[in-house]
Motif scaffolding. Structure first.
Motif, PDB file in Angstrom:
ATOM      1  N   GLY A 101      71.580  55.536  79.671  1.00 37.54           N
ATOM      2  CA  GLY A 101      70.675  54.872  80.596  1.00 37.54           C
ATOM      3  C   GLY A 101      71.230  53.569  81.121  1.00 37.54           C
ATOM      4  O   GLY A 101      72.230  53.036  80.620  1.00 37.54           O
ATOM      5  N   ALA A 102      70.541  53.017  82.127  1.00 40.81           N
ATOM      6  CA  ALA A 102      71.003  51.798  82.788  1.00 40.81           C
ATOM      7  C   ALA A 102      71.123  50.629  81.820  1.00 40.81           C
ATOM      8  O   ALA A 102      71.998  49.762  81.993  1.00 40.81           O
ATOM      9  N   ASN A 103      70.265  50.586  80.794  1.00 47.65           N
ATOM     10  CA  ASN A 103      70.354  49.472  79.851  1.00 47.65           C
ATOM     11  C   ASN A 103      71.554  49.582  78.910  1.00 47.65           C
ATOM     12  O   ASN A 103      71.816  48.669  78.129  1.00 47.65           O
ATOM     13  N   ASP A 104      72.305  50.679  79.003  1.00 48.69           N
ATOM     14  CA  ASP A 104      73.547  50.813  78.234  1.00 48.69           C
ATOM     15  C   ASP A 104      74.763  50.295  78.998  1.00 48.69           C
ATOM     16  O   ASP A 104      75.823  50.088  78.407  1.00 48.69           O
ATOM     17  N   LEU A 105      74.626  50.101  80.302  1.00 49.86           N
ATOM     18  CA  LEU A 105      75.784  49.717  81.109  1.00 49.86           C
ATOM     19  C   LEU A 105      76.412  48.392  80.687  1.00 49.86           C
ATOM     20  O   LEU A 105      77.647  48.279  80.691  1.00 49.86           O
ATOM     21  N   PRO A 106      75.635  47.367  80.324  1.00 47.86           N
ATOM     22  CA  PRO A 106      76.304  46.122  79.909  1.00 47.86           C
ATOM     23  C   PRO A 106      77.230  46.292  78.719  1.00 47.86           C
ATOM     24  O   PRO A 106      78.348  45.766  78.724  1.00 47.86           O
ATOM     25  N   MET A 107      76.790  47.017  77.679  1.00 49.14           N
ATOM     26  CA  MET A 107      77.686  47.194  76.525  1.00 49.14           C
ATOM     27  C   MET A 107      78.831  48.142  76.868  1.00 49.14           C
ATOM     28  O   MET A 107      79.955  47.970  76.393  1.00 49.14           O
ATOM     29  N   MET A 108      78.561  49.141  77.691  1.00 52.22           N
ATOM     30  CA  MET A 108      79.627  50.058  78.092  1.00 52.22           C
ATOM     31  C   MET A 108      80.694  49.323  78.885  1.00 52.22           C
ATOM     32  O   MET A 108      81.887  49.600  78.745  1.00 52.22           O
ATOM     33  N   GLY A 109      80.273  48.362  79.702  1.00 53.64           N
ATOM     34  CA  GLY A 109      81.226  47.591  80.490  1.00 53.64           C
ATOM     35  C   GLY A 109      82.072  46.653  79.657  1.00 53.64           C
ATOM     36  O   GLY A 109      83.177  46.272  80.064  1.00 53.64           O
ATOM     37  N   ALA A 125      79.531  58.235  78.903  1.00 48.95           N
ATOM     38  CA  ALA A 125      78.193  58.624  79.344  1.00 48.95           C
ATOM     39  C   ALA A 125      77.885  60.001  78.790  1.00 48.95           C
ATOM     40  O   ALA A 125      78.677  60.935  78.972  1.00 48.95           O
ATOM     41  N   TYR A 126      76.731  60.125  78.134  1.00 54.01           N
ATOM     42  CA  TYR A 126      76.343  61.411  77.547  1.00 54.01           C
ATOM     43  C   TYR A 126      75.102  61.935  78.249  1.00 54.01           C
ATOM     44  O   TYR A 126      74.026  61.351  78.134  1.00 54.01           O
ATOM     45  N   HIS A 127      75.264  63.039  78.987  1.00 58.06           N
ATOM     46  CA  HIS A 127      74.146  63.641  79.729  1.00 58.06           C
ATOM     47  C   HIS A 127      73.341  62.531  80.404  1.00 58.06           C
ATOM     48  O   HIS A 127      72.118  62.450  80.251  1.00 58.06           O
ATOM     49  N   ALA A 128      74.044  61.684  81.139  1.00 56.35           N
ATOM     50  CA  ALA A 128      73.512  60.399  81.547  1.00 56.35           C
ATOM     51  C   ALA A 128      72.876  60.417  82.932  1.00 56.35           C
ATOM     52  O   ALA A 128      73.032  61.361  83.713  1.00 56.35           O
ATOM     53  N   LYS A 129      72.168  59.307  83.216  1.00 58.47           N
ATOM     54  CA  LYS A 129      71.626  59.087  84.547  1.00 58.47           C
ATOM     55  C   LYS A 129      72.787  58.897  85.521  1.00 58.47           C
ATOM     56  O   LYS A 129      73.868  58.449  85.141  1.00 58.47           O
ATOM     57  N   PRO A 130      72.574  59.226  86.804  1.00 53.54           N
ATOM     58  CA  PRO A 130      73.682  59.178  87.781  1.00 53.54           C
ATOM     59  C   PRO A 130      74.419  57.843  87.821  1.00 53.54           C
ATOM     60  O   PRO A 130      75.653  57.820  87.894  1.00 53.54           O
ATOM     61  N   ALA A 131      73.704  56.729  87.769  1.00 54.43           N
ATOM     62  CA  ALA A 131      74.362  55.426  87.862  1.00 54.43           C
ATOM     63  C   ALA A 131      75.265  55.168  86.660  1.00 54.43           C
ATOM     64  O   ALA A 131      76.289  54.490  86.779  1.00 54.43           O
ATOM     65  N   VAL A 132      74.896  55.715  85.516  1.00 53.62           N
ATOM     66  CA  VAL A 132      75.696  55.531  84.304  1.00 53.62           C
ATOM     67  C   VAL A 132      76.915  56.443  84.345  1.00 53.62           C
ATOM     68  O   VAL A 132      78.042  56.020  84.061  1.00 53.62           O
ATOM     69  N   ARG A 133      76.688  57.678  84.721  1.00 53.05           N
ATOM     70  CA  ARG A 133      77.788  58.635  84.833  1.00 53.05           C
ATOM     71  C   ARG A 133      78.854  58.133  85.813  1.00 53.05           C
ATOM     72  O   ARG A 133      80.058  58.290  85.585  1.00 53.05           O
TER      73      ARG A 133
END
Length: 241
Positions: A196-204, A211-219
């Motif tokens: 989800g979008a709230n995972d993007l900061p740590m992913m960055g 991204a696991y079966h993720a929302k488009p913006a995350v994928r």
């Protein structure tokens, strides 16, 4: 490889910005989101079902995960308020009857542990569930939110913790960096997985974002996107030696 150009190396498995394989021994930490990543449900939605408010809560959750709600903390407060009156017994039923590890979760965690990686669970969800998943999988670190409970019933509020009020995207990133510092490693030695979008900061902030079966913006922003199969498909890209 052009970092902006994804390459599907196998059906349902896409990479960008590097040429696989990588190796688990190059990493020292793996951080997981919980809801819809390590496990199959959004816990807040299933708790809301006990209050007859699942559709309302799930709509807010979906918008937040897609990044359509920018104030994650306020969205979570709204959802938790709708949980008022749900009992701890109902939450236990959610854990016992609805919550399952996603396919490949246990296998991926075991492979990472065998390779010497530490494991971190960071969630916008609740300690009632993260503590149980931590113990079930033998994870090293967790960070999540505490639901306020009075006489076995949810009050519709959360409890502030020493590190802050709510584990949102910024707190997930901070916890990842704090754990890296505690372990004496660089963030580039960390893997971060979410949906989800709230995972993007740590992913960055991590050296490898998944991204696991993720929302488009995350994928679209992840270095690895798993769109079919289990979490252990990461081992097709980051190999255990």
């Amino acid at each position: 490889m052009n970092p902006t150009s994804p390459s599907e190396i196998r059906p349902g498995l896409t990479v960008r910005g590097f040429t696989p394989p990588l190796h688990l021994h190059d990493f020292k930490l793996i951080a997981f989101d919980m809801d819809s990543t390590l496990i199959n449900i959004e816990c807040v939605d299933e708790i809301a079902d006990a209050a007859g408010r699942k559709a309302e809560v799930a709509a807010i959750t979906e918008a937040a995960m897609r990044g359509e709600i920018t104030d994650y903390k306020e969205s979570l407060r709204q959802r938790v308020a709708l949980l008022k009156g749900v009992t701890v017994a109902h939450m236990q039923q959610v854990y016992d009857q609805r919550l399952q590890l996603n396919p490949g979760a246990a296998e991926l965690v075991a492979a990472c542990q065998a390779a010497g990686l530490k494991t971190l669970l960071v969630s916008g969800g609740f300690t009632f569930f993260t503590d149980r998943i931590r113990d079930r999988l033998g994870l090293d670190f967790t960070r999540s939110n505490v639901l306020d409970v009075q006489d076995g019933v949810l009050t519709g509020r959360m409890v502030d913790q020493p590190w802050g009020d709510i584990c949102d995207g910024a707190e997930k990133r901070r916890m990842l960096l704090e754990t890296c510092a505690q372990l004496g490693i660089e963030p580039r030695q960390a893997i971060a997985m979410g949906d989800g979008a709230n995972d993007l900061p740590m992913m960055g902030a991590a050296g490898l974002s998944v991204a696991y079966h993720a929302k488009p913006a995350v994928r679209a922003q992840a270095m690895v996107a798993i769109d079919s199969g289990g979490l252990d498909r990461l081992l097709e890209v980051v190999q255990a030696d």
